[in-house]
Design an enzyme around this catalytic site. Structure first.
Site, mmCIF file in Angstrom:
data_model
loop_
_atom_site.group_PDB
_atom_site.id
_atom_site.type_symbol
_atom_site.label_atom_id
_atom_site.label_comp_id
_atom_site.label_asym_id
_atom_site.label_seq_id
_atom_site.Cartn_x
_atom_site.Cartn_y
_atom_site.Cartn_z
ATOM 1 N N CYS A 28 -27.483 -28.896 13.712
ATOM 2 C CA CYS A 28 -27.208 -27.475 13.544
ATOM 3 C C CYS A 28 -26.777 -26.927 14.898
ATOM 4 O O CYS A 28 -26.803 -27.636 15.912
ATOM 5 C CB CYS A 28 -28.429 -26.731 12.995
ATOM 6 S SG CYS A 28 -29.949 -27.025 13.926
ATOM 7 N N HIS A 29 -26.366 -25.669 14.921
ATOM 8 C CA HIS A 29 -25.812 -25.080 16.137
ATOM 9 C C HIS A 29 -26.364 -23.679 16.346
ATOM 10 O O HIS A 29 -26.872 -23.050 15.415
ATOM 11 C CB HIS A 29 -24.284 -24.977 16.034
ATOM 12 C CG HIS A 29 -23.599 -26.219 15.589
ATOM 13 N ND1 HIS A 29 -23.393 -27.302 16.418
ATOM 14 C CD2 HIS A 29 -23.065 -26.568 14.389
ATOM 15 C CE1 HIS A 29 -22.758 -28.255 15.762
ATOM 16 N NE2 HIS A 29 -22.549 -27.837 14.521
ATOM 17 N N TYR A 45 -11.532 -22.149 18.865
ATOM 18 C CA TYR A 45 -11.838 -21.162 17.832
ATOM 19 C C TYR A 45 -12.910 -20.215 18.375
ATOM 20 O O TYR A 45 -13.650 -20.555 19.297
ATOM 21 C CB TYR A 45 -12.323 -21.823 16.545
ATOM 22 C CG TYR A 45 -13.654 -22.539 16.678
ATOM 23 C CD1 TYR A 45 -14.858 -21.896 16.381
ATOM 24 C CD2 TYR A 45 -13.717 -23.865 17.102
ATOM 25 C CE1 TYR A 45 -16.080 -22.557 16.500
ATOM 26 C CE2 TYR A 45 -14.927 -24.523 17.229
ATOM 27 C CZ TYR A 45 -16.097 -23.866 16.933
ATOM 28 O OH TYR A 45 -17.308 -24.513 17.061
ATOM 29 N N THR A 73 -18.211 -26.963 20.386
ATOM 30 C CA THR A 73 -17.095 -26.869 21.325
ATOM 31 C C THR A 73 -16.787 -25.438 21.741
ATOM 32 O O THR A 73 -16.207 -25.225 22.811
ATOM 33 C CB THR A 73 -15.829 -27.504 20.728
ATOM 34 O OG1 THR A 73 -15.475 -26.815 19.518
ATOM 35 C CG2 THR A 73 -16.061 -28.981 20.427
ATOM 36 N N ARG A 120 -22.966 -35.137 23.677
ATOM 37 C CA ARG A 120 -21.991 -35.269 22.596
ATOM 38 C C ARG A 120 -20.617 -35.571 23.168
ATOM 39 O O ARG A 120 -20.165 -34.896 24.094
ATOM 40 C CB ARG A 120 -21.936 -33.985 21.773
ATOM 41 C CG ARG A 120 -21.197 -34.146 20.432
ATOM 42 C CD ARG A 120 -21.070 -32.811 19.730
ATOM 43 N NE ARG A 120 -20.816 -32.958 18.301
ATOM 44 C CZ ARG A 120 -20.326 -31.994 17.525
ATOM 45 N NH1 ARG A 120 -20.035 -30.811 18.043
ATOM 46 N NH2 ARG A 120 -20.130 -32.202 16.238
ATOM 47 N N ARG A 126 -8.145 -31.623 17.186
ATOM 48 C CA ARG A 126 -7.901 -30.211 16.909
ATOM 49 C C ARG A 126 -8.991 -29.312 17.500
ATOM 50 O O ARG A 126 -8.857 -28.091 17.508
ATOM 51 C CB ARG A 126 -7.812 -29.979 15.399
ATOM 52 C CG ARG A 126 -9.029 -30.428 14.648
ATOM 53 C CD ARG A 126 -8.844 -30.392 13.138
ATOM 54 N NE ARG A 126 -9.881 -31.142 12.461
ATOM 55 C CZ ARG A 126 -11.119 -30.708 12.296
ATOM 56 N NH1 ARG A 126 -11.468 -29.525 12.759
ATOM 57 N NH2 ARG A 126 -12.009 -31.453 11.658
ATOM 58 N N TYR A 153 -18.283 -37.617 17.664
ATOM 59 C CA TYR A 153 -17.618 -36.944 16.553
ATOM 60 C C TYR A 153 -16.161 -37.383 16.534
ATOM 61 O O TYR A 153 -15.427 -37.191 17.508
ATOM 62 C CB TYR A 153 -17.722 -35.428 16.726
ATOM 63 C CG TYR A 153 -17.252 -34.613 15.538
ATOM 64 C CD1 TYR A 153 -17.223 -35.138 14.245
ATOM 65 C CD2 TYR A 153 -16.846 -33.292 15.697
ATOM 66 C CE1 TYR A 153 -16.811 -34.382 13.165
ATOM 67 C CE2 TYR A 153 -16.435 -32.513 14.625
ATOM 68 C CZ TYR A 153 -16.420 -33.070 13.363
ATOM 69 O OH TYR A 153 -16.002 -32.312 12.286
ATOM 70 N N ASP A 245 -25.759 -28.540 9.419
ATOM 71 C CA ASP A 245 -24.552 -28.126 10.144
ATOM 72 C C ASP A 245 -24.419 -26.606 10.200
ATOM 73 O O ASP A 245 -23.336 -26.081 10.474
ATOM 74 C CB ASP A 245 -23.282 -28.744 9.559
ATOM 75 C CG ASP A 245 -22.054 -28.570 10.475
ATOM 76 O OD1 ASP A 245 -22.224 -28.680 11.709
ATOM 77 O OD2 ASP A 245 -20.954 -28.302 9.976
ATOM 78 N N ASN A 250 -15.774 -23.338 11.281
ATOM 79 C CA ASN A 250 -14.415 -23.716 10.882
ATOM 80 C C ASN A 250 -14.302 -24.214 9.445
ATOM 81 O O ASN A 250 -13.457 -25.052 9.141
ATOM 82 C CB ASN A 250 -13.841 -24.772 11.835
ATOM 83 C CG ASN A 250 -13.479 -24.187 13.183
ATOM 84 O OD1 ASN A 250 -12.876 -23.122 13.262
ATOM 85 N ND2 ASN A 250 -13.866 -24.867 14.240
#
Length: 292
Positions: A28-29, A45, A73, A120, A126, A153, A245, A250
């Site tokens: 998770c973030h 993004y 990111t 990570r 992208r 990833y 997640d 996105n």
């Protein structure tokens, strides 16, 4: 927030599946809030804010006990929002950081003291600019003394090219989202079987059985993704992790219901023993080994 960005579901359903005590959301973030923890200038993004308070409230609502918070990111290598969440979690969260090749051992040790247990490496073009393999190798060498692992990833078409690099790493490796297979091709397709062989041949490589909402062609309830998840859980029961997640950055056509994602657990891990391994035993080996 980007004008086409889809925020997370503010009112997920209550899961029917009751997770065993100690269950971990291992992917998770936290995002922002941007006025406190600005997003990285180089980001691809700009998300909606998804602060620690909302993550911890979701954890409790879903009946989970702990979180593994992965640096995304949009925050680049500025891990302040991650560290802030770890400090507020009272030992109920661990972290995966993003660092630069010139990170110092003192900086890594400070992150370790806050609860970070890995780094990570993101190969999804992208989302990030290309990073030389030598830079990642330098980071891998630096984290060795801390006993950290490496989260990677990538997308399925990149696996063949990445395999020599991945297999050269000595640390445990955890692959995000099953290596993002093309589920329309089916479990038996050579692309997914290449990933299965990678795990079979290298017992330091793990997989997260996560993100059906990113992989599905059919949409909820993600029947087309379940065979991939179940294959990995059954083949590698001691090297799989699960997570929500949240807040689902996105997503382009589905805003997932986190309660429905929890209800997928018994569809992939079909016995109480498999569920306990997936949700408790395996994440504790990586993130809370002192409790084993």
């Amino acid at each position: 927030m980007d004008p086409d960005y889809k925020p997370f579901d503010p009112s997920p359903s209550k899961p029917r599946f009751v997770a065993p005590p100690g269950a971990v959301d291992a992917h998770c973030h936290v995002f922002g809030p941007a006025d406190v923890f600005p997003y990285a200038p180089e980001r691809k993004y700009t998300p909606c804010d998804a602060p620690k308070e909302k993550l911890f409230a979701l954890r409790d609502f879903l009946g989970l006990s702990r979180n593994v918070i992965v640096q995304a990111t949009c925050h680049g290598s500025d891990n302040r929002a991650l560290v802030d969440a770890l400090q507020a979690a009272n030992g109920r969260a661990r972290g995966i950081a993003t660092v630069k090749p010139d990170v110092t051992q003192d900086e890594l040790e400070r992150l370790d003291a806050e609860g970070v247990r890995g780094v990570r490496f993101n190969f999804v073009k992208r989302l990030v600019d290309a990073t030389p393999r030598e830079s990642y190798q330098r980071i891998a060498e630096k984290i060795g003394a801390l006993g950290w692992h490496i989260v990677v990833y990538f997308e399925a078409p990149e696996l063949e090219e990445l395999t020599p690099f991945l297999t050269s790493l000595q640390a445990p490796i955890v692959v995000d989202h099953m290596g993002r297979p093309d589920v329309a091709k089916g479990v038996d397709h050579p692309d997914f079987q290449r990933f299965v062989r990678l795990l079979a041949d290298h017992d330091n490589i793990w997989s997260k059985v996560t993100c059906p909402e990113r992989l599905t062609v059919q949409g909820p309830p993600y029947d087309d993704v379940v065979p991939f998840m179940r294959t990995l859980v059954e083949r590698f029961p001691d090297r799989v992790l699960w997570g929500t997640d949240w807040p689902h950055p996105n997503m382009t056509w589905i805003v997932p219901d986190d309660g429905e994602l929890v209800d997928m657990i018994p569809r992939m891990a079909t016995t109480p023993a498999a569920q306990r391994a997936l949700l408790i035993v395996n994440p504790n080996r990586l993130y809370w080994p002192e409790t084993i």
